[in-house]
Scaffold this active site. Sequence first.
Site, PDB file in Angstrom:
ATOM      1  N   SER A  37       0.864  -1.178   0.000  1.00  0.00           N
ATOM      2  CA  SER A  37       0.000   0.000   0.000  1.00  0.00           C
ATOM      3  C   SER A  37       0.896   1.223   0.000  1.00  0.00           C
ATOM      4  CB  SER A  37      -0.927   0.008   1.221  1.00  0.00           C
ATOM      5  OG  SER A  37      -1.677   1.203   1.264  1.00  0.00           O
ATOM      6  N   ARG A  38       0.773   2.041  -1.033  1.00  0.00           N
ATOM      7  CA  ARG A  38       1.668   3.188  -1.176  1.00  0.00           C
ATOM      8  C   ARG A  38       1.130   4.450  -0.508  1.00  0.00           C
ATOM      9  NH1 ARG A  38       1.263   0.946  -6.449  1.00  0.00           N
ATOM     10  NH2 ARG A  38       3.046  -0.394  -6.923  1.00  0.00           N
TER      11      ARG A  38
END
Length: 529
Positions: free
Chosen positions: A376-377
């Site tokens: 998850s960025r």
Amino acid sequence: MNQKYHSLETSGLEDVLGDVDRAVKQGVEHFLPELKTGEVGRVQSVGQGIAWVDGLGQVQFEEQVQVGTRVAGMVLDILPDRVGIVLFGSSESVCAGDEVRRSGRVLDVPVGNDLVGRVVDPLGRPLDGRGRPDVVDYRTVLHDAPRIMDRAPVVRPLQTGLKVVDALIPIGRGQRELILGDRQTGKTAVALDAMVNQKGKDVLCIYCAIGQRSSGTARVVDALARNGAMAYSVVVVVDADAPPGLQYIAPYAATAMGEHFMDTGRDVLIVYDDLTRHAVAYRQLSLLLRRPPGREAFPGDIFYVHSRLLERATHLREELGGGTLTALPIAETEAQNISAYIPTNLISITDGQIYLSPELFQKGVLPAVDVGKSVSRVGGKAQLPAYHKVAGALRLSYTQFQELESFARFGTRLDDLTRRTLEHGRRVRAVLRQPELLTMSAGEQIAVLFAVSKGLMDEVPEVRMQEAETAILESVTAGIPDIEEAITRAGDDDPVWDRLIQLISTAIGPFKEAYADAGDIGPQNPDRP
């Protein structure tokens, strides 16, 4: 006498006819004919969801048109001598020579509160046996995404209720998180868990089924209804037997419905299930429109098609209402090939991906999330502070465990450190397991994850991990009544962590005592890899 009455009746009829004649003459004298001009095209050829039409020299791109008397369509290709129209109905209802009339407006879809709790098709027509929804407004289906200057950072979490996701692959409101994996690995189940967990959180959910079987969609709707999620959800359905044009506009129409609520300041979660079938539908349309095929016969603008869709997910600035649209697109891989054309495109568009491994699924590790290939960025910045207490240690220990587990299969004896690492990793994997549609609150998740990250459950037999987890939740809930407020907002030095350790140790005490009787279960067996 009879002649007298007959003469009276005749004279009365003449008077009535005279009045009618005068009224007609006055109407004709005051009638001013109005000349209206309009383009009317003719169908040249039709087949497999596409109609070629001539005579529409001024038609707009993506304009809605009426083909014949019963089929709607949309202009998708404009050539010098003809126009390509995708049909939203059966091609068998259209014949060469049928009239095609313009609507004068770009394709739009009805939006409003009356859609909540309903099952509709991409054009807003009901599929649940109830009446037509009350139309509040219409919104353009294919329009531009919000401007960069209209967007705000993603700062609030979207809790899915899944421990492995909320702790290790967190999602923020306004984020685009791809869910991908092979067939039958639980991709839809992860999305449904996220929808069910929004109960009571004032988040509107939209589930868009693209090219799915009717039976599968019916099971999804039933699951949402049984868990009370239909009260705040909209289901947009287009079956696998539907025309490809209807499958193509389905995710855009669902997004337009969600944007209506986002513009009013609400939080919206939308699931696209799945974009692989959407890409196949667009490939079919493009080949029928004779556009040059590219890689895997997909047209060259397939990346633009999906980016145009997913860029509409965002967090609006407070001046614009502060609403959010969180997108969970689903994509299907073949033989775990995440480097295929469509998955690669979607990975590069989205803000992270949740990869579901068929190997973990076959082992019964559900949800079968491969933490090593998932990322998850954005969500880490929107994650609740208390998760930071456990997330880093969990990811590191779980990654070490996965590497050592495959290596340990080839060894007969392992040193104590390696054995302890393996045992701890097995407990982490056991804790991350979670039954479908049984979501957990943030406080409950953190309590259990804190226990396993601190090694407090390393002496609990694997076969009794579920029991120990239940005991921990009961003990913590009773010992800390305001568990959600106390845990989710606790700082690093908050005394609630010491209290939590005491409650957890008390809860798992009986399971530790049973550990000595477990025989071949546990790290005391040096030959167990």
